[in-house]
Write an enzyme that holds these catalytic residues in place. Sequence first.
Site, PDB file in Angstrom:
ATOM      1  N   CYS A  92       0.816  -1.215   0.000  1.00  0.00           N
ATOM      2  CA  CYS A  92       0.000   0.000   0.000  1.00  0.00           C
ATOM      3  C   CYS A  92       0.853   1.271   0.000  1.00  0.00           C
ATOM      4  CB  CYS A  92      -0.939   0.066   1.194  1.00  0.00           C
ATOM      5  SG  CYS A  92      -2.192  -1.189   1.197  1.00  0.00           S
TER       6      CYS A  92
ATOM      7  N   ARG B 203       6.527  -0.770  -4.078  1.00  0.00           N
ATOM      8  CA  ARG B 203       6.160  -1.341  -2.783  1.00  0.00           C
ATOM      9  C   ARG B 203       5.295  -2.591  -2.948  1.00  0.00           C
ATOM     10  NH1 ARG B 203       6.674   2.460   1.411  1.00  0.00           N
ATOM     11  NH2 ARG B 203       4.928   1.601   2.572  1.00  0.00           N
TER      12      ARG B 203
ATOM     13  N   TRP C 121      -2.501  -3.089  -1.643  1.00  0.00           N
ATOM     14  CA  TRP C 121      -2.062  -4.484  -1.623  1.00  0.00           C
ATOM     15  C   TRP C 121      -3.075  -5.197  -0.745  1.00  0.00           C
ATOM     16  CZ3 TRP C 121      -0.407  -8.259   1.821  1.00  0.00           C
ATOM     17  CH2 TRP C 121       0.353  -9.310   1.290  1.00  0.00           C
TER      18      TRP C 121
ATOM     19  N   ASN D  89      -3.076   2.930   4.648  1.00  0.00           N
ATOM     20  CA  ASN D  89      -2.123   1.819   4.606  1.00  0.00           C
ATOM     21  C   ASN D  89      -2.018   1.266   6.020  1.00  0.00           C
ATOM     22  OD1 ASN D  89       0.141   0.154   4.525  1.00  0.00           O
ATOM     23  ND2 ASN D  89       1.558   1.737   4.298  1.00  0.00           N
ATOM     24  N   GLY D  90      -2.172  -0.032   6.175  1.00  0.00           N
ATOM     25  CA  GLY D  90      -2.101  -0.646   7.502  1.00  0.00           C
ATOM     26  C   GLY D  90      -3.248  -1.615   7.660  1.00  0.00           C
TER      27      GLY D  90
ATOM     28  N   GLU E 229      19.384 -17.764  -0.817  1.00  0.00           N
ATOM     29  CA  GLU E 229      19.078 -16.489  -1.478  1.00  0.00           C
ATOM     30  C   GLU E 229      18.867 -16.700  -2.978  1.00  0.00           C
ATOM     31  OE1 GLU E 229      18.121 -13.760  -0.514  1.00  0.00           O
ATOM     32  OE2 GLU E 229      18.502 -12.368  -2.144  1.00  0.00           O
TER      33      GLU E 229
ATOM     34  N   LYS F 101      15.432 -15.730  -4.898  1.00  0.00           N
ATOM     35  CA  LYS F 101      15.378 -14.802  -6.042  1.00  0.00           C
ATOM     36  C   LYS F 101      14.625 -15.459  -7.195  1.00  0.00           C
ATOM     37  CE  LYS F 101      16.180 -11.522  -4.794  1.00  0.00           C
ATOM     38  NZ  LYS F 101      16.382 -11.503  -3.425  1.00  0.00           N
TER      39      LYS F 101
ATOM     40  N   GLU G 159      10.869 -15.672  -6.397  1.00  0.00           N
ATOM     41  CA  GLU G 159      10.218 -14.363  -6.341  1.00  0.00           C
ATOM     42  C   GLU G 159       9.883 -13.830  -7.727  1.00  0.00           C
ATOM     43  OE1 GLU G 159      11.724 -11.674  -2.661  1.00  0.00           O
ATOM     44  OE2 GLU G 159      13.285 -12.239  -4.061  1.00  0.00           O
TER      45      GLU G 159
ATOM     46  N   HIS H  28      18.787 -36.400   2.699  1.00  0.00           N
ATOM     47  CA  HIS H  28      17.702 -36.650   3.651  1.00  0.00           C
ATOM     48  C   HIS H  28      16.356 -36.178   3.123  1.00  0.00           C
ATOM     49  CE1 HIS H  28      20.697 -37.917   6.496  1.00  0.00           C
ATOM     50  NE2 HIS H  28      21.385 -36.820   6.220  1.00  0.00           N
TER      51      HIS H  28
ATOM     52  N   LYS I  37       7.401  -4.730  -1.530  1.00  0.00           N
ATOM     53  CA  LYS I  37       8.775  -4.365  -1.168  1.00  0.00           C
ATOM     54  C   LYS I  37       8.864  -4.014   0.308  1.00  0.00           C
ATOM     55  CE  LYS I  37      12.973  -3.031  -2.377  1.00  0.00           C
ATOM     56  NZ  LYS I  37      13.863  -4.062  -2.876  1.00  0.00           N
TER      57      LYS I  37
HETATM   58  C1  G6P Z   1       9.643  -8.308   1.385  1.00  0.00           C
HETATM   59  C2  G6P Z   1      10.513  -7.949   0.198  1.00  0.00           C
HETATM   60  C3  G6P Z   1      11.858  -8.654   0.320  1.00  0.00           C
HETATM   61  C4  G6P Z   1      12.501  -8.328   1.651  1.00  0.00           C
HETATM   62  C5  G6P Z   1      11.579  -8.616   2.829  1.00  0.00           C
HETATM   63  C6  G6P Z   1      12.110  -8.038   4.113  1.00  0.00           C
HETATM   64  O1  G6P Z   1       9.285  -9.638   1.336  1.00  0.00           O
HETATM   65  O2  G6P Z   1       9.890  -8.327  -0.998  1.00  0.00           O
HETATM   66  O3  G6P Z   1      12.710  -8.243  -0.730  1.00  0.00           O
HETATM   67  O4  G6P Z   1      13.663  -9.079   1.786  1.00  0.00           O
HETATM   68  O5  G6P Z   1      10.304  -8.019   2.609  1.00  0.00           O
HETATM   69  O6  G6P Z   1      12.153  -6.647   3.975  1.00  0.00           O
HETATM   70  P1  G6P Z   1      13.108  -5.687   4.752  1.00  0.00           P
HETATM   71  O7  G6P Z   1      12.743  -4.322   4.264  1.00  0.00           O
HETATM   72  O8  G6P Z   1      12.785  -5.849   6.205  1.00  0.00           O
HETATM   73  O9  G6P Z   1      14.497  -6.054   4.440  1.00  0.00           O
END
Ligand code: G6P
Length: 616
Positions: free
Chosen positions: A2, A27, A75, A101-102, A488, A492, A495, A511, A611
């Site tokens: 949001c 975001r 969102w 937002n919230g 990671e 990626k 995502e 396992h 984001k």
């Molecule tokens: C969301 C974003 C990720 C991020 C995570 C934690 O899921 O899409 O890219 O790693 O939040 O966010 P932060 O701002 O706390 O690193």
Amino acid sequence: MCGVVGYTGKNQAVKFLLDGLQTLEYRGYDSAGVEVVSPSGNLHGVKCAGRVHTLAERCQAANLVGTCGIGHTRWATHGAPTDRNAHPHTDCSGRIAIVHNGIIENYLELKRYLMERGHEFKSDTDSEVIAHLIEEAWNGAARGNLVEAVRVATERLEGSWALACICADVPGQLVVTRKGSPLVVASTTDGAYAASDVMPLASVTSHVIQLNDYDIALLTPDGAVKVYDHDDEEVHHPDTIDIDWDASAATLGGYADFMAKEISEQPEAIERLLKDRLGQHGIELDELKMGNKDLAQIDRIFVIACGTSYHVGLIAKIIIQTWAKIPVFCEYASEFNYEDEVLVTPHTLCVIITQSGETADTLTAARRMKGMGCKVFAITNVLGSSAARESDGTMDIQAGPEVCVASTKAYTAQMVAAVLLALRLAQANGSMDQQEVERHYRDLQQIPDLIREVLKRSWQDQQAAKLFRNAHSALFLGRGVNSTTAYEGALKLKEISYLHAEAYPAGEMKHGPIALLEPGFPVVAIVPADHVHDKTLSNIEECIARGAQVIAVATDGDESVAKLCQHVLWVPPVPDELLVPIVAVVHLQILARYVARARGCDVDKPRNLAKSVTVE
Ligand code: G6P
């Protein structure tokens, strides 16, 4: 998650509102809307499911005119992402509009109360109750005073909010407030602005006002911003921050997408962070706001984070334990917050890692640790964020705006910040002498050039991406610090390409995940020249024996890997094996991007993701 924008001033509001919403797209959102007070003194709005560009087309068709307005990217949490549930929401009279937002946690109870009083609801959202509560207050004692109406209404809310409100009966007035969700405002000669973060404001000012929880601000067309605190006292000197991001930092600048741009910006981001860190007495980390004596006493560290930042935490744990000999617990914030027992000592340090500085779970965890008497240190990319403001010390990773939802340059910069922290702790408690610290710092200084070298090899990732053409799933393997690189890499890929990927410490493969392997199954194995190289190599053999297509990430000149694997993403030699993840992950970022593009995905704005995750 949001985005909120608002404007009142000399200019047409819609232009800033749409530009602002576009800037906040990063975001994450699924619908968008704007509302203005029209010259005839009525509210006029457009909202729809989908992207801001669709909203912009509809605004043009609707000829939205007005110099005071609010806008929102939603969102979905309560109610599907439909036109009807998109913000702004209006009261029964259609003269009050809000964006939010919230999450309003007590909305069901409030909705019931409001319906009993005859209010009619048009959406399934929690947010709509706010418009009706303001209407109640407006029709009661607060009539004529929008600030007061918003105050009375928000007193009944439980949960979190960044809220902007306009009312056709007081055209030109824009009232905003927050609790737990981010919101900043700005005063300029062209008018006054509000937004969820500084990015939409970077094009209009370099100076923004930060609101504290429960502050209410009245913005008027002359550009004035009056801030009132929780006790209704005017705040004459609200907190301000200077934006040092120029607006062009958030433009594509010739790149196909922000992800490509941000991947390529990593060497410079790390150089910025490393600049002037080595002083006469070793590593300088004044941001910690702790002297040698206090640092030397630290006997336990909790590193708390979410998502990609959590992976930084896993690396921080290994490096801090190895270098500074301090036990480290790395926790997902969302789990940590509901653990009954948190075993802190009088000298426990809490480190939160959050690129946005606004992740609700991480903030809750930090507050919990503070409540237990721990010092909290934040590693973040947003200096004015809640994490930065609420922590005892903050390290600004200076990566610059990261627009792509999937984090890349913030990830590697956060890792470098964690390494600096480890060195500072080791230096303070005597686990390392100054010479050793300096040697490690020099190693770290080589990282930007090593990443540049990986960037030149992106053709290797492009080739390897073809192996995912018919894949339904992929496995990522690594050991030690590079099990984190595997996590990671898999994250990626998931995502941005929507391809299922799983990561495992290579030794654990037997396992469970080995059962997935069949001819052609893609396995990405991180096998640099380190002390577990041969063990990982054996795991690669096991994969190949079952027909898997292994893509190895290996160190230049490694013949054993070259002989075994047809596809290798080569990494130049890194001076310290603990630093390999910062370089190796760049290949996995590029690989994920190529796979996603081949699958026709929008790499910058993956579906369902946000984001900045401002709700728990
Ligand atoms: C969301 C974003 C990720 C991020 C995570 C934690 O899921 O899409 O890219 O790693 O939040 O966010 P932060 O701002 O706390 O690193």
